[in-house]
Design an enzyme around this catalytic site. Structure first.
Site, short mmCIF file in Angstrom:
data_model
loop_
_atom_site.label_atom_id
_atom_site.label_comp_id
_atom_site.label_asym_id
_atom_site.label_seq_id
_atom_site.Cartn_x
_atom_site.Cartn_y
_atom_site.Cartn_z
N THR A 52 -31.27 42.25 20.16
CA THR A 52 -31.33 42.92 18.98
C THR A 52 -32.81 43.46 18.77
O THR A 52 -32.92 44.77 18.38
CB THR A 52 -30.53 42.11 18.11
OG1 THR A 52 -29.19 41.57 18.63
CG2 THR A 52 -30.18 42.87 16.81
N LYS A 80 -44.69 27.93 4.28
CA LYS A 80 -45.26 27.23 3.16
C LYS A 80 -44.35 27.26 2.03
O LYS A 80 -44.56 26.94 0.85
CB LYS A 80 -46.23 28.36 2.66
CG LYS A 80 -47.40 28.44 3.84
CD LYS A 80 -48.38 29.48 3.10
CE LYS A 80 -49.15 30.16 4.37
NZ LYS A 80 -49.90 31.38 3.95
N ARG A 101 -32.47 39.66 10.74
CA ARG A 101 -31.41 38.48 11.31
C ARG A 101 -31.82 37.07 10.52
O ARG A 101 -33.13 36.83 10.42
CB ARG A 101 -31.46 38.24 12.72
CG ARG A 101 -31.06 37.06 13.17
CD ARG A 101 -30.87 37.07 14.85
NE ARG A 101 -30.05 38.13 15.25
CZ ARG A 101 -29.74 37.97 16.76
NH1 ARG A 101 -29.98 37.33 17.29
NH2 ARG A 101 -28.87 39.09 17.09
N HIS A 129 -22.24 41.04 12.80
CA HIS A 129 -23.37 41.59 13.61
C HIS A 129 -22.95 42.91 13.63
O HIS A 129 -22.72 43.51 14.74
CB HIS A 129 -23.35 40.78 14.83
CG HIS A 129 -24.84 40.91 15.65
ND1 HIS A 129 -25.70 41.97 15.36
CD2 HIS A 129 -25.23 40.22 16.77
CE1 HIS A 129 -26.74 41.99 16.25
NE2 HIS A 129 -26.43 40.90 17.07
#
Ligand code: CP
Length: 303
Positions: A52, A80, A101, A129
Site C-alpha cells: 500500500t 513522545k 494507515r 481498506h
C-alpha cells in the site's frame, strides 16, 4: 468529489467507482504524467505495509508529486506521546493530502474530521481498506470483463480482514453472490451480513470449499491476521486451516482467477503461482494505477 476524504468504500457512488476504474485504465496505458507537480502528499503509516505504501509512493512519483511522511511511527513524535489529533493537525498544514494507515478502527474518519486536507484511508484496524478494494475491483473487472453477477468466494480470516469487509460492501452494488468460507472463529461479522440482508442480497457460509470450488468466478484468499489475536494459542489453531493448492484447481472455471491482497503466509501454496488462474501479483501491480486515479479524483485533477 474534489477535496473529499476517501475513508470508506461507501464514500464513493457506483458511478464514481466506475469513473476511477476507467481513469486507472488510462494510467495503465500511460503511467507517467505530470499531474501532481507542486503537490506535497504525506504518507503516514502507523502500521507496517509493503504494497500500500510503496504503490502509493510509486503512484505519486510517477505523477511528479513530492512525498513526506513516515513508514514507522516510532521515528515520529508519537513516541513522545503526541496524539493522533495533533499529528494530523500538523501534517495537514504541511501537505495537500494525507494517506494514512492506523491500527485503530475509525481512526481515518476521525482524522478526516480534524484535517484541513483530504484523508485517504490506507487501512484502519480491522475496519476498512478502501483503496485495496479499488484495485480489487479493477482486477476483477479486468479479468472477468464485468463486475456484474459474479460468484465470489472469500476465504480465510473474514472476521479481522479489512480487505474483505470493504470488498463485500463494494461488490454488493453489482448483484454479487457471496460465499464466505472461514472457520467458526473467523466468520464474517454480523454487521456485514446485516448490510447484505438489508440490500436483499444472498450470501452463503461454509467451513470448506473443495466441493463447491467449480462455481467460483473469483477466489479471494486472505491471510489469518496474527497481529489481531490477543491469544497466540487461538492463532495457532486456525493459522493453516485453508491452503489453496494447484491440485485443487482442476475443476475450476477456465476464467476463474485467484486474488489475495497479500502478504500471504501459507494460505496459497507456491505451486499455484505458475497457474494461469493466479492473479495476485498482477493485482498488486494494479494498485499503482488505481492509486494514481484515486489521488487525482480526491484532488479534483482531470486527465
Ligand atoms: N494489501 C496490503 O495492504 O498490503 P500491505 O500490508 O503490504 O500494504
Amino acid at each position: 468529489m474534489k477535496n473529499k476524504s476517501f475513508v470508506s468504500i461507501d464514500d464513493f457512488t457506483k458511478e464514481e467507482i466506475i469513473e476511477i476504474l476507467d481513469m486507472a485504465e488510462e494510467f495503465e496505458k500511460q503511467p507517467i504524467r505530470d499531474l501532481l507537480r507542486n503537490r506535497v502528499i504525506a504518507t503516514l503509516f502507523f502500521e507496517p505495509s509493503t504494497r500500500t505504501r510503496l504503490s502509493f509512493e510509486s503512484a505519486i512519483n510517477k505523477l511528479g508529486g513530492k512525498i513526506i511522511g513516515f513508514a514507522d511511527a516510532s521515528i515520529s513524535s508519537v513516541t513522545k506521546g503526541e496524539s493522533l489529533h495533533d499529528t494530523i493537525r500538523m501534517v495537514s498544514s504541511y501537505s495537500d493530502l494525507i494517506v494514512m494507515r492506523h491500527q485503530l478502527e475509525g481512526s481515518a474518519r476521525y482524522a478526516s474530521e480534524i484535517s484541513s486536507v483530504p484523508i485517504i484511508n490506507a487501512g484502519d484496524g480491522t475496519n476498512q481498506h478502501p483503496t485495496q478494494t479499488m484495485l480489487d475491483l479493477y482486477s476483477i473487472r479486468k479479468t472477468q470483463g464485468t463486475l456484474d453477477n459474479l460468484n465470489i468466494f472469500m476465504v480465510g480470516d473474514l472476521k479481522y480482514g479489512r480487505t474483505v469487509h470493504s470488498l463485500m460492501m463494494a461488490m454488493s452494488r453489482w448483484n454479487t453472490t457471496f460465499n464466505f468460507i472461514s472457520p467458526e472463529e473467523l466468520k464474517m461479522p454480523d454487521e456485514n451480513k446485516i448490510y447484505l440482508e438489508n440490500l436483499g442480497l444472498k450470501y452463503y457460509e461454509h467451513s470448506d470449499f473443495t466441493d463447491i470450488i467449480s462455481r467460483a468466478d473469483i477466489i479471494y484468499m486472505t491471510r489469518v491476521q496474527k497481529e489481531r489475536f490477543s491469544d497466540p494459542i487461538e492463532y495457532e489453531k486456525v493459522k493453516n486451516v485453508y491452503v489453496l493448492k494447484n491440485s485443487m484447481l482442476a475443476n475450476t472455471k477456465p476464467n476463474m482467477r485467484i486474488l489475495h491482497p497479500l502478504p500471504r503466509v501459507n494460505e496459497i501454496s507456491t505451486d499455484v503461482d505458475s497457474s494461469s488462474k493466479a492473479y495476485y501479483f498482477e493485482q498488486a501491480l494494479n494498485g499503482v494505477f488505481t492509486r494514481q486515479a484515486i489521488l487525482c479524483k480526491v484532488l479534483g485533477i482531470e486527465l
